[in-house]
Design a protein around this motif. Sequence first.
Motif, PDB file in Angstrom:
ATOM      1  N   PRO A  56       0.844  -1.205   0.000  1.00  0.00           N
ATOM      2  CA  PRO A  56       0.000   0.000   0.000  1.00  0.00           C
ATOM      3  C   PRO A  56       0.881   1.258   0.000  1.00  0.00           C
ATOM      4  O   PRO A  56       1.956   1.263   0.616  1.00  0.00           O
ATOM      5  N   ASP A  57       0.430   2.297  -0.668  1.00  0.00           N
ATOM      6  CA  ASP A  57       1.236   3.514  -0.808  1.00  0.00           C
ATOM      7  C   ASP A  57       1.759   4.071   0.513  1.00  0.00           C
ATOM      8  O   ASP A  57       2.939   4.416   0.599  1.00  0.00           O
ATOM      9  N   PRO A  58       0.928   4.199   1.560  1.00  0.00           N
ATOM     10  CA  PRO A  58       1.464   4.742   2.822  1.00  0.00           C
ATOM     11  C   PRO A  58       2.581   3.872   3.412  1.00  0.00           C
ATOM     12  O   PRO A  58       3.573   4.392   3.928  1.00  0.00           O
ATOM     13  N   ALA A  59       2.441   2.556   3.316  1.00  0.00           N
ATOM     14  CA  ALA A  59       3.474   1.654   3.826  1.00  0.00           C
ATOM     15  C   ALA A  59       4.733   1.748   2.971  1.00  0.00           C
ATOM     16  O   ALA A  59       5.852   1.761   3.488  1.00  0.00           O
ATOM     17  N   ARG A  60       4.549   1.836   1.668  1.00  0.00           N
ATOM     18  CA  ARG A  60       5.699   1.960   0.764  1.00  0.00           C
ATOM     19  C   ARG A  60       6.458   3.254   1.037  1.00  0.00           C
ATOM     20  O   ARG A  60       7.681   3.267   1.104  1.00  0.00           O
ATOM     21  N   GLU A  61       5.739   4.353   1.216  1.00  0.00           N
ATOM     22  CA  GLU A  61       6.388   5.635   1.501  1.00  0.00           C
ATOM     23  C   GLU A  61       7.136   5.587   2.832  1.00  0.00           C
ATOM     24  O   GLU A  61       8.249   6.106   2.952  1.00  0.00           O
ATOM     25  N   ALA A  62       6.536   4.974   3.841  1.00  0.00           N
ATOM     26  CA  ALA A  62       7.192   4.849   5.149  1.00  0.00           C
ATOM     27  C   ALA A  62       8.428   3.959   5.045  1.00  0.00           C
ATOM     28  O   ALA A  62       9.469   4.257   5.634  1.00  0.00           O
ATOM     29  N   TRP A  63       8.319   2.863   4.289  1.00  0.00           N
ATOM     30  CA  TRP A  63       9.459   1.969   4.111  1.00  0.00           C
ATOM     31  C   TRP A  63      10.576   2.681   3.340  1.00  0.00           C
ATOM     32  O   TRP A  63      11.758   2.568   3.694  1.00  0.00           O
ATOM     33  N   LEU A  64      10.219   3.429   2.304  1.00  0.00           N
ATOM     34  CA  LEU A  64      11.226   4.147   1.522  1.00  0.00           C
ATOM     35  C   LEU A  64      11.921   5.218   2.353  1.00  0.00           C
ATOM     36  O   LEU A  64      13.117   5.465   2.172  1.00  0.00           O
ATOM     37  N   TRP A  66      12.554   4.986   5.542  1.00  0.00           N
ATOM     38  CA  TRP A  66      13.552   4.229   6.302  1.00  0.00           C
ATOM     39  C   TRP A  66      14.715   3.847   5.396  1.00  0.00           C
ATOM     40  O   TRP A  66      15.882   4.010   5.775  1.00  0.00           O
ATOM     41  N   PHE A  67      14.417   3.342   4.198  1.00  0.00           N
ATOM     42  CA  PHE A  67      15.448   2.914   3.256  1.00  0.00           C
ATOM     43  C   PHE A  67      16.433   4.052   2.978  1.00  0.00           C
ATOM     44  O   PHE A  67      17.635   3.835   2.912  1.00  0.00           O
ATOM     45  N   GLN A  68      15.914   5.271   2.836  1.00  0.00           N
ATOM     46  CA  GLN A  68      16.775   6.427   2.562  1.00  0.00           C
ATOM     47  C   GLN A  68      17.731   6.718   3.718  1.00  0.00           C
ATOM     48  O   GLN A  68      18.744   7.380   3.531  1.00  0.00           O
ATOM     49  N   SER A  69      17.411   6.214   4.910  1.00  0.00           N
ATOM     50  CA  SER A  69      18.278   6.442   6.070  1.00  0.00           C
ATOM     51  C   SER A  69      19.392   5.394   6.169  1.00  0.00           C
ATOM     52  O   SER A  69      20.267   5.506   7.018  1.00  0.00           O
TER      53      SER A  69
END
Length: 133
Positions: A56-64, A66-69
């Motif tokens: 889902p978009d909100p989960a993907r954005e939250a995961w991304l 984190w990924f950027q960190s």
Amino acid sequence: MAGIHITDIEAAINFWRERSPSPEGMALGPELRALAQVYALMVYLRESEADEGTLPDPAREAWLAWFQSTPDTPCIAICSTSQGDDTCKGCGRSFDEVQHWTVMSPSEKRVVWRRITQEASAWRFNRYAERAR
């Protein structure tokens, strides 16, 4: 599409828990709620990976977020693939992974990170661990 491993979902949850803790300890922020729903479904279905494309978009954005960190590349500037090795002694990636790293998706990169971390045979994990910091 590559899958996002449950340990990466857990890491993203912990990232958001630290970043925006609940003041009363009961309510979850939107990022945590989105990731927790994915995590709960994975546990319920006994799945170890979530499909990056159907997240889902909100989960993907939250995961991304984190990924950027996280560090972008496992490279420690000791590349033996340029000397003809199939697998880099410095970072543990294959020649193809080194060559295609810039066009890999975040989940594809995390699959490689997970593999080289589990193998822990590359110099970044022992001989030159201080370079990896």
